[in-house]
Design a protein around this motif. Sequence first.
Motif, PDB file in Angstrom:
ATOM      1  N   ALA A  20       0.826  -1.213   0.000  1.00  0.00           N
ATOM      2  CA  ALA A  20       0.000   0.000   0.000  1.00  0.00           C
ATOM      3  C   ALA A  20       0.857   1.260   0.000  1.00  0.00           C
ATOM      4  O   ALA A  20       0.340   2.363  -0.198  1.00  0.00           O
ATOM      5  N   ARG A  21       2.171   1.105   0.175  1.00  0.00           N
ATOM      6  CA  ARG A  21       3.053   2.267   0.204  1.00  0.00           C
ATOM      7  C   ARG A  21       3.269   2.815  -1.213  1.00  0.00           C
ATOM      8  O   ARG A  21       3.382   2.045  -2.166  1.00  0.00           O
ATOM      9  N   PRO A  22       3.365   4.139  -1.332  1.00  0.00           N
ATOM     10  CA  PRO A  22       3.593   4.732  -2.660  1.00  0.00           C
ATOM     11  C   PRO A  22       4.892   4.221  -3.279  1.00  0.00           C
ATOM     12  O   PRO A  22       5.936   4.162  -2.608  1.00  0.00           O
ATOM     13  N   GLY A  23       4.825   3.850  -4.542  1.00  0.00           N
ATOM     14  CA  GLY A  23       6.012   3.419  -5.269  1.00  0.00           C
ATOM     15  C   GLY A  23       6.459   1.995  -5.005  1.00  0.00           C
ATOM     16  O   GLY A  23       7.423   1.522  -5.614  1.00  0.00           O
ATOM     17  N   MET A  24       5.769   1.287  -4.117  1.00  0.00           N
ATOM     18  CA  MET A  24       6.165  -0.083  -3.808  1.00  0.00           C
ATOM     19  C   MET A  24       5.567  -1.044  -4.825  1.00  0.00           C
ATOM     20  O   MET A  24       4.434  -0.876  -5.280  1.00  0.00           O
ATOM     21  N   THR A  25       6.340  -2.057  -5.191  1.00  0.00           N
ATOM     22  CA  THR A  25       5.883  -3.101  -6.106  1.00  0.00           C
ATOM     23  C   THR A  25       6.172  -4.455  -5.475  1.00  0.00           C
ATOM     24  O   THR A  25       7.033  -4.564  -4.584  1.00  0.00           O
ATOM     25  N   PRO A  26       5.493  -5.509  -5.928  1.00  0.00           N
ATOM     26  CA  PRO A  26       5.788  -6.847  -5.393  1.00  0.00           C
ATOM     27  C   PRO A  26       7.251  -7.230  -5.555  1.00  0.00           C
ATOM     28  O   PRO A  26       7.848  -7.827  -4.648  1.00  0.00           O
ATOM     29  N   ALA A  27       7.859  -6.876  -6.688  1.00  0.00           N
ATOM     30  CA  ALA A  27       9.263  -7.227  -6.914  1.00  0.00           C
ATOM     31  C   ALA A  27      10.177  -6.496  -5.936  1.00  0.00           C
ATOM     32  O   ALA A  27      11.115  -7.082  -5.375  1.00  0.00           O
ATOM     33  N   LYS A  28       9.896  -5.208  -5.717  1.00  0.00           N
ATOM     34  CA  LYS A  28      10.716  -4.440  -4.783  1.00  0.00           C
ATOM     35  C   LYS A  28      10.550  -4.985  -3.363  1.00  0.00           C
ATOM     36  O   LYS A  28      11.526  -5.083  -2.601  1.00  0.00           O
ATOM     37  N   PHE A  29       9.338  -5.341  -3.011  1.00  0.00           N
ATOM     38  CA  PHE A  29       9.069  -5.918  -1.690  1.00  0.00           C
ATOM     39  C   PHE A  29       9.871  -7.200  -1.494  1.00  0.00           C
ATOM     40  O   PHE A  29      10.512  -7.401  -0.454  1.00  0.00           O
ATOM     41  N   GLU A  30       9.877  -8.054  -2.487  1.00  0.00           N
ATOM     42  CA  GLU A  30      10.620  -9.311  -2.382  1.00  0.00           C
ATOM     43  C   GLU A  30      12.120  -9.054  -2.268  1.00  0.00           C
ATOM     44  O   GLU A  30      12.822  -9.743  -1.511  1.00  0.00           O
ATOM     45  N   ASP A  31      12.621  -8.064  -2.988  1.00  0.00           N
ATOM     46  CA  ASP A  31      14.047  -7.734  -2.900  1.00  0.00           C
ATOM     47  C   ASP A  31      14.402  -7.235  -1.499  1.00  0.00           C
ATOM     48  O   ASP A  31      15.476  -7.559  -0.969  1.00  0.00           O
ATOM     49  N   ILE A  32      13.517  -6.449  -0.911  1.00  0.00           N
ATOM     50  CA  ILE A  32      13.763  -5.953   0.443  1.00  0.00           C
ATOM     51  C   ILE A  32      13.784  -7.109   1.435  1.00  0.00           C
ATOM     52  O   ILE A  32      14.645  -7.184   2.318  1.00  0.00           O
ATOM     53  N   LEU A  33      12.845  -8.026   1.299  1.00  0.00           N
ATOM     54  CA  LEU A  33      12.784  -9.173   2.205  1.00  0.00           C
ATOM     55  C   LEU A  33      14.066 -10.003   2.141  1.00  0.00           C
ATOM     56  O   LEU A  33      14.522 -10.542   3.161  1.00  0.00           O
ATOM     57  N   LYS A  34      14.654 -10.090   0.972  1.00  0.00           N
ATOM     58  CA  LYS A  34      15.879 -10.879   0.817  1.00  0.00           C
ATOM     59  C   LYS A  34      17.039 -10.293   1.613  1.00  0.00           C
ATOM     60  O   LYS A  34      17.976 -11.009   1.971  1.00  0.00           O
ATOM     61  N   LEU A  35      16.983  -8.986   1.870  1.00  0.00           N
ATOM     62  CA  LEU A  35      18.047  -8.316   2.608  1.00  0.00           C
ATOM     63  C   LEU A  35      17.816  -8.338   4.112  1.00  0.00           C
ATOM     64  O   LEU A  35      18.683  -7.918   4.882  1.00  0.00           O
ATOM     65  N   GLN A  36      16.646  -8.825   4.540  1.00  0.00           N
ATOM     66  CA  GLN A  36      16.302  -8.806   5.950  1.00  0.00           C
ATOM     67  C   GLN A  36      16.289 -10.218   6.531  1.00  0.00           C
ATOM     68  O   GLN A  36      15.942 -11.175   5.849  1.00  0.00           O
ATOM     69  N   VAL A  37      16.667 -10.323   7.789  1.00  0.00           N
ATOM     70  CA  VAL A  37      16.562 -11.594   8.500  1.00  0.00           C
ATOM     71  C   VAL A  37      15.084 -11.986   8.532  1.00  0.00           C
ATOM     72  O   VAL A  37      14.224 -11.146   8.811  1.00  0.00           O
ATOM     73  N   PRO A  38      14.743 -13.242   8.225  1.00  0.00           N
ATOM     74  CA  PRO A  38      13.337 -13.655   8.220  1.00  0.00           C
ATOM     75  C   PRO A  38      12.639 -13.374   9.549  1.00  0.00           C
ATOM     76  O   PRO A  38      13.253 -13.468  10.620  1.00  0.00           O
ATOM     77  N   ASP A  39      11.366 -13.047   9.455  1.00  0.00           N
ATOM     78  CA  ASP A  39      10.599 -12.702  10.654  1.00  0.00           C
ATOM     79  C   ASP A  39      10.637 -13.827  11.684  1.00  0.00           C
ATOM     80  O   ASP A  39      10.767 -13.563  12.888  1.00  0.00           O
ATOM     81  N   ALA A  40      10.528 -15.060  11.259  1.00  0.00           N
ATOM     82  CA  ALA A  40      10.527 -16.184  12.204  1.00  0.00           C
ATOM     83  C   ALA A  40      11.835 -16.242  12.990  1.00  0.00           C
ATOM     84  O   ALA A  40      11.831 -16.524  14.200  1.00  0.00           O
ATOM     85  N   GLU A  41      12.939 -15.961  12.322  1.00  0.00           N
ATOM     86  CA  GLU A  41      14.233 -15.965  13.014  1.00  0.00           C
ATOM     87  C   GLU A  41      14.329 -14.798  13.987  1.00  0.00           C
ATOM     88  O   GLU A  41      14.864 -14.938  15.095  1.00  0.00           O
ATOM     89  N   LYS A  42      13.808 -13.651  13.586  1.00  0.00           N
ATOM     90  CA  LYS A  42      13.823 -12.502  14.485  1.00  0.00           C
ATOM     91  C   LYS A  42      13.021 -12.805  15.746  1.00  0.00           C
ATOM     92  O   LYS A  42      13.459 -12.507  16.863  1.00  0.00           O
TER      93      LYS A  42
END
Length: 205
Positions: free
Chosen positions: A150-172
């Motif tokens: 829902a954020r301006p300028g966000m796309t599914p591909a960009k979201f997935e790329d961001i997730l790849k750079l972050q430690v998974p939620d379950a691990e956190k």
Amino acid sequence: MTAETPSRPPLMVGLTGSIGMGKSTVAAMFERAGVPVFDADAEVRAMQGPGGELVGRIEEAFPGSTGPEGVIREALGAQVFGDRDRLARLEAIVHPAVGRKRARFHADNAQADMVLFDIPLLFERGGADAFDAVIVVSAPPEVQRERVLARPGMTPAKFEDILKLQVPDAEKRARATHVIDTGTSLEETRAQVGRLIGELRAARG
């Protein structure tokens, strides 16, 4: 306690969570409850805004990424997004500056019983061991995805790329001292925050 006796240092609490989990909302709840909050993202925005102390260095490293209003996020993002080397170069400029701001905040709030450090990439960049407690803000994947897209300028591909750079939620969540669930109502989230503040203060004595 005499005037010469130093007070106990504040309880050091780290707050983190993946994109779209509601971390900023939770941080604001802590602040409204009287807990001093250091917002790493806000400090970065200030240092990259008009007249910000990092603007010159960023322009030097990434020509064309700044203007009269400071860093042009889209222009800088186009140069670093998806490029780990360029991202590391940017982080080498930003992270030490944030560290200095954080140390100043800590010194300014040395008399508080508790201070909260809102650090988005706490696990990714290391440093969790410096805190007495680490809170992870979490929500179900479908809620996270809906919020982020829902954020301006966000796309599914960009979201997935961001997730790849972050430690998974379950691990956190597994590494957290405490977890705040924001996949519920604001009232329930606020109640969780209130209970946790009480628990932290009681544990500290």
